[in-house]
Write a protein that holds these residues in place. Structure first.
Motif, PDB file in Angstrom:
ATOM      1  N   UNK A  85       0.843  -1.203   0.000  1.00  0.00           N
ATOM      2  CA  UNK A  85       0.000   0.000   0.000  1.00  0.00           C
ATOM      3  C   UNK A  85       0.875   1.250   0.000  1.00  0.00           C
ATOM      4  N   UNK A  86       0.282   2.359  -0.331  1.00  0.00           N
ATOM      5  CA  UNK A  86       1.019   3.622  -0.332  1.00  0.00           C
ATOM      6  C   UNK A  86       1.491   4.002   1.070  1.00  0.00           C
ATOM      7  N   UNK A  87       0.783   3.495   2.086  1.00  0.00           N
ATOM      8  CA  UNK A  87       1.178   3.794   3.473  1.00  0.00           C
ATOM      9  C   UNK A  87       2.177   2.780   4.027  1.00  0.00           C
ATOM     10  N   UNK A  88       2.502   1.740   3.246  1.00  0.00           N
ATOM     11  CA  UNK A  88       3.525   0.790   3.656  1.00  0.00           C
ATOM     12  C   UNK A  88       3.042  -0.568   4.127  1.00  0.00           C
ATOM     13  N   UNK A  89       1.741  -0.860   4.047  1.00  0.00           N
ATOM     14  CA  UNK A  89       1.242  -2.195   4.424  1.00  0.00           C
ATOM     15  C   UNK A  89       1.728  -3.189   3.368  1.00  0.00           C
ATOM     16  N   UNK A  90       2.265  -4.327   3.822  1.00  0.00           N
ATOM     17  CA  UNK A  90       2.854  -5.302   2.907  1.00  0.00           C
ATOM     18  C   UNK A  90       1.820  -5.929   1.975  1.00  0.00           C
ATOM     19  N   UNK A  91       2.266  -6.222   0.738  1.00  0.00           N
ATOM     20  CA  UNK A  91       1.446  -6.962  -0.229  1.00  0.00           C
ATOM     21  C   UNK A  91       1.061  -8.302   0.380  1.00  0.00           C
ATOM     22  N   UNK A  92      -0.166  -8.741   0.126  1.00  0.00           N
ATOM     23  CA  UNK A  92      -0.652 -10.008   0.651  1.00  0.00           C
ATOM     24  C   UNK A  92      -1.353  -9.891   1.989  1.00  0.00           C
ATOM     25  N   UNK A  93      -1.290  -8.708   2.618  1.00  0.00           N
ATOM     26  CA  UNK A  93      -1.979  -8.504   3.892  1.00  0.00           C
ATOM     27  C   UNK A  93      -3.486  -8.548   3.669  1.00  0.00           C
ATOM     28  N   UNK A  94      -4.192  -9.264   4.532  1.00  0.00           N
ATOM     29  CA  UNK A  94      -5.649  -9.382   4.451  1.00  0.00           C
ATOM     30  C   UNK A  94      -6.269  -8.687   5.652  1.00  0.00           C
ATOM     31  N   UNK A  95      -7.341  -7.956   5.408  1.00  0.00           N
ATOM     32  CA  UNK A  95      -8.065  -7.273   6.466  1.00  0.00           C
ATOM     33  C   UNK A  95      -9.457  -6.908   5.998  1.00  0.00           C
ATOM     34  N   UNK A  96     -10.141  -6.096   6.775  1.00  0.00           N
ATOM     35  CA  UNK A  96     -11.530  -5.743   6.499  1.00  0.00           C
ATOM     36  C   UNK A  96     -11.682  -4.229   6.350  1.00  0.00           C
ATOM     37  N   UNK A  97     -12.532  -3.817   5.387  1.00  0.00           N
ATOM     38  CA  UNK A  97     -12.797  -2.404   5.129  1.00  0.00           C
ATOM     39  C   UNK A  97     -14.314  -2.201   5.087  1.00  0.00           C
ATOM     40  N   UNK A  98     -14.785  -1.129   5.714  1.00  0.00           N
ATOM     41  CA  UNK A  98     -16.216  -0.806   5.677  1.00  0.00           C
ATOM     42  C   UNK A  98     -16.655  -0.547   4.238  1.00  0.00           C
ATOM     43  N   UNK A  99     -17.834  -1.041   3.912  1.00  0.00           N
ATOM     44  CA  UNK A  99     -18.372  -0.939   2.554  1.00  0.00           C
ATOM     45  C   UNK A  99     -18.375   0.498   2.037  1.00  0.00           C
ATOM     46  N   UNK A 100     -18.669   1.461   2.893  1.00  0.00           N
ATOM     47  CA  UNK A 100     -18.785   2.854   2.422  1.00  0.00           C
ATOM     48  C   UNK A 100     -17.458   3.418   1.928  1.00  0.00           C
ATOM     49  N   UNK A 101     -16.337   2.747   2.238  1.00  0.00           N
ATOM     50  CA  UNK A 101     -15.023   3.224   1.808  1.00  0.00           C
ATOM     51  C   UNK A 101     -14.496   2.508   0.564  1.00  0.00           C
ATOM     52  N   UNK A 102     -15.328   1.653  -0.029  1.00  0.00           N
ATOM     53  CA  UNK A 102     -14.962   0.987  -1.279  1.00  0.00           C
ATOM     54  C   UNK A 102     -16.013   1.289  -2.327  1.00  0.00           C
ATOM     55  N   UNK A 103     -15.587   1.387  -3.575  1.00  0.00           N
ATOM     56  CA  UNK A 103     -16.542   1.559  -4.664  1.00  0.00           C
ATOM     57  C   UNK A 103     -16.197   0.562  -5.758  1.00  0.00           C
ATOM     58  N   UNK A 104     -17.220  -0.028  -6.390  1.00  0.00           N
ATOM     59  CA  UNK A 104     -16.953  -0.980  -7.460  1.00  0.00           C
ATOM     60  C   UNK A 104     -16.255  -0.290  -8.624  1.00  0.00           C
ATOM     61  N   UNK A 105     -15.272  -0.954  -9.197  1.00  0.00           N
ATOM     62  CA  UNK A 105     -14.635  -0.458 -10.419  1.00  0.00           C
ATOM     63  C   UNK A 105     -15.607  -0.643 -11.577  1.00  0.00           C
ATOM     64  N   UNK A 106     -15.449   0.137 -12.590  1.00  0.00           N
ATOM     65  CA  UNK A 106     -16.319   0.035 -13.768  1.00  0.00           C
ATOM     66  C   UNK A 106     -15.788  -1.058 -14.691  1.00  0.00           C
ATOM     67  N   UNK A 107     -16.674  -1.975 -15.075  1.00  0.00           N
ATOM     68  CA  UNK A 107     -16.316  -3.036 -16.022  1.00  0.00           C
ATOM     69  C   UNK A 107     -16.607  -2.579 -17.447  1.00  0.00           C
ATOM     70  N   UNK A 108     -15.743  -2.959 -18.330  1.00  0.00           N
ATOM     71  CA  UNK A 108     -16.001  -2.705 -19.754  1.00  0.00           C
ATOM     72  C   UNK A 108     -15.747  -3.983 -20.516  1.00  0.00           C
ATOM     73  N   UNK A 109     -16.688  -4.341 -21.351  1.00  0.00           N
ATOM     74  CA  UNK A 109     -16.538  -5.521 -22.176  1.00  0.00           C
ATOM     75  C   UNK A 109     -16.520  -5.066 -23.627  1.00  0.00           C
ATOM     76  N   UNK A 110     -15.434  -5.289 -24.310  1.00  0.00           N
ATOM     77  CA  UNK A 110     -15.326  -4.909 -25.711  1.00  0.00           C
ATOM     78  C   UNK A 110     -15.544  -6.146 -26.567  1.00  0.00           C
ATOM     79  N   UNK A 111     -16.510  -6.070 -27.427  1.00  0.00           N
ATOM     80  CA  UNK A 111     -16.810  -7.212 -28.314  1.00  0.00           C
ATOM     81  C   UNK A 111     -16.156  -7.047 -29.654  1.00  0.00           C
TER      82      UNK A 111
END
Length: 111
Positions: A85-111
């Motif tokens: 992470x930008x704050x220094x948390x190691x890759x592979x670290x697992x934890x929990x985040x409140x839903x209000x602080x995450x947003x779904x990424x936009x999917x795009x499907x190109x045919x």
């Protein structure tokens, strides 16, 4: 400019290639949680050891941190850091985040 009626007619006759589609609906099942991924929607977002504010903070996430989501429980998402992470948390670290602080990424499907 092409009118929407002309575009619709062309699509129905197959005269033009299919347009890209965008799916912005949040995933509802565990299998679909990472179909498009999630983005951190804030700065200094607590990554917690459990699903709730009573659990200890493992550090902070911010916009741009790469995460994978694999579980949702009572308004909390279990996430794993794909990279350090930008704050220094190691890759592979697992934890929990409140839903209000995450947003779904936009999917795009190109045919």
């Amino acid at each position: 400019m092409i009118s929407s009626a002309a575009v619709a007619a062309a699509l129905l006759t197959g005269a033009v290639p299919a347009l890209a589609t965008v799916d912005t609906a949040p995933a509802r099942t565990t299998a679909g949680l990472n179909s498009c991924g999630y983005d951190v929607a804030g700065s200094n977002v607590n990554l917690r050891s459990g699903a709730g504010t009573r659990y200890a903070s493992l550090g902070h996430l911010t916009r741009g941190d790469l995460i994978d989501v694999d579980r949702k429980s009572n308004g909390w998402y279990r996430v794993t850091l794909s990279e350090r992470s930008r704050s220094g948390i190691k890759a592979g670290t697992t934890g929990w985040v409140a839903e209000r602080y995450l947003k779904p990424s936009v999917c795009m499907q190109l045919d």
